[in-house]
Motif scaffolding. Structure first.
Motif, PDB file in Angstrom:
ATOM      1  N   ASP A 150       5.278 -29.950  36.035  1.00  0.00           N
ATOM      2  CA  ASP A 150       4.615 -29.061  35.085  1.00  0.00           C
ATOM      3  C   ASP A 150       5.319 -27.709  35.087  1.00  0.00           C
ATOM      4  O   ASP A 150       6.219 -27.443  35.896  1.00  0.00           O
ATOM      5  N   ALA A 151       4.926 -26.839  34.154  1.00  0.00           N
ATOM      6  CA  ALA A 151       5.608 -25.557  33.993  1.00  0.00           C
ATOM      7  C   ALA A 151       5.472 -24.674  35.220  1.00  0.00           C
ATOM      8  O   ALA A 151       6.403 -23.938  35.573  1.00  0.00           O
ATOM      9  N   VAL A 152       4.318 -24.717  35.878  1.00  0.00           N
ATOM     10  CA  VAL A 152       4.122 -23.874  37.060  1.00  0.00           C
ATOM     11  C   VAL A 152       5.141 -24.227  38.135  1.00  0.00           C
ATOM     12  O   VAL A 152       5.773 -23.347  38.732  1.00  0.00           O
ATOM     13  N   HIS A 153       5.333 -25.506  38.404  1.00  0.00           N
ATOM     14  CA  HIS A 153       6.320 -25.904  39.403  1.00  0.00           C
ATOM     15  C   HIS A 153       7.749 -25.661  38.900  1.00  0.00           C
ATOM     16  O   HIS A 153       8.621 -25.211  39.658  1.00  0.00           O
ATOM     17  N   ALA A 154       7.993 -25.943  37.626  1.00  0.00           N
ATOM     18  CA  ALA A 154       9.336 -25.742  37.072  1.00  0.00           C
ATOM     19  C   ALA A 154       9.779 -24.295  37.168  1.00  0.00           C
ATOM     20  O   ALA A 154      10.979 -24.006  37.313  1.00  0.00           O
ATOM     21  N   ALA A 155       8.824 -23.368  37.116  1.00  0.00           N
ATOM     22  CA  ALA A 155       9.156 -21.939  37.161  1.00  0.00           C
ATOM     23  C   ALA A 155       9.714 -21.512  38.508  1.00  0.00           C
ATOM     24  O   ALA A 155      10.264 -20.411  38.632  1.00  0.00           O
ATOM     25  N   THR A 156       9.588 -22.343  39.531  1.00  0.00           N
ATOM     26  CA  THR A 156      10.122 -21.987  40.846  1.00  0.00           C
ATOM     27  C   THR A 156      11.582 -22.384  41.008  1.00  0.00           C
ATOM     28  O   THR A 156      12.183 -22.119  42.049  1.00  0.00           O
ATOM     29  N   LEU A 157      12.171 -22.996  39.998  1.00  0.00           N
ATOM     30  CA  LEU A 157      13.521 -23.547  40.137  1.00  0.00           C
ATOM     31  C   LEU A 157      14.663 -22.568  39.844  1.00  0.00           C
ATOM     32  O   LEU A 157      15.580 -22.453  40.669  1.00  0.00           O
TER      33      LEU A 157
END
Length: 296
Positions: free
Chosen positions: A116-123
């Motif tokens: 999801d976007a929340v996890h993707a934002a940590t990349l």
């Protein structure tokens, strides 16, 4: 739109959420409606004035995950594309901790299909830092690499990327993190701020400096994470520091590794944009495993 900025430097209390104009993309730019944006140590540096910008409004946030909602000319991206990007810049007036952000088209990659976007934002910021730092070290399969701060956001990606390349990784982290860093691919573990000497290379994500340099064999390599702050070369050891650069093509490779299960995305807590001060307070307290993520 709303954006988290600083207009006077200081601690977490210096962060303000203000109204700003929605940015318009120019040629070779895209506008992203932000779904999530990670909070990183560089944001604390910006907030405290480490990168300058006195007397100006300085925006916060480098990581972005969201949806393309406007494009300039000369871009291959389309409105509606789900993407991630690195919004590079030390003293921009508005950053990725906002409802919308404009970035160069070549800073963008399709978002992971498996996150999801929340996890993707940590990349973007942390994984690009890890990958580009490893490029400086040029580790080869079978060679030995020590990663300091191996349980942190950057260090964790370094462990996974290096292990995936066949490098023998030793993780230096807190005693309680041994099981975790081994799950990332570390073959060996050290704790207590002490590691054996003789490594072919050291990736110093914990910013130990000269102490970490002592653990590199003669003629080996050292890379740090604070640009131009690496220790001076000794014993023929090549020293450098990674200065992350936006690179959509490389980011796309990292996204592929996420979807293949090679890279692990870690979220510690989420905060609304209005809670930006609380997020900065939590980061300053330390002990966060994974990233704090701001959701507009």
């Amino acid at each position: 739109m709303r954006a988290a900025v600083v207009r006077t430097f200081g601690g977490p209390e210096a962060v303000e959420v203000v109204e700003a104009e929605v940015p318009e993309p120019r040629a070779r730019e895209v506008r992203i409606k932000v779904a999530a944006s990670a909070l990183n140590p560089v944001d604390a540096g910006t907030r405290s004035g480490a990168f300058g910008g006195a007397g100006k409004q300085v925006g916060l946030g480098w990581d972005v995950a969201g949806t393309v909602d406007a494009v300039g000319v000369a871009t291959a991206w389309n409105v509606g594309d789900e993407v991630v990007a690195l919004d590079y810049g030390m003293t921009k007036p508005v950053g990725a901790h906002a409802e919308y952000v404009v970035v160069p088209t070549d800073a963008v990659a399709l978002a992971p299909a498996t996150a999801d976007a929340v996890h993707a934002a940590t990349l973007p910021l942390n994984a690009l830092t890890a990958a580009q730092g490893l490029d400086l070290l040029e580790p080869a399969p079978g060679r030995s690499l020590l990663v300091t701060g191996a349980a942190g956001a950057v260090g964790g990606y370094v462990v996974q990327l290096a292990a995936h390349q066949g490098v023998s990784v030793t993780a230096l982290a807190r005693e309680g993190d041994e099981e975790f860093v081994r799950s990332l691919g570390a073959a060996h573990f050290a704790s207590g701020g002490v590691a054996p000497a003789g490594f072919d290379a050291v990736f110093d994500a914990a910013v130990l400096g000269e102490r970490a340099l002592e653990w590199v064999r003669d003629g080996g390599a050292y890379v740090g994470v604070i640009p131009q702050a690496q220790p001076a070369p000794v014993r023929g050891v090549r020293t450098s520091a990674v200065e992350v650069a936006a690179d959509g093509a490389r980011l796309a490779e990292l996204v592929r590794l996420v979807d293949e299960g090679v890279l692990t995305l870690r979220v510690a807590e989420t905060y609304s944009l209005e809670e930006a001060v609380k997020a900065h307070v939590r980061q300053a307290e330390g002990g966060v495993r994974g990233r704090l993520v701001i959701v507009p």
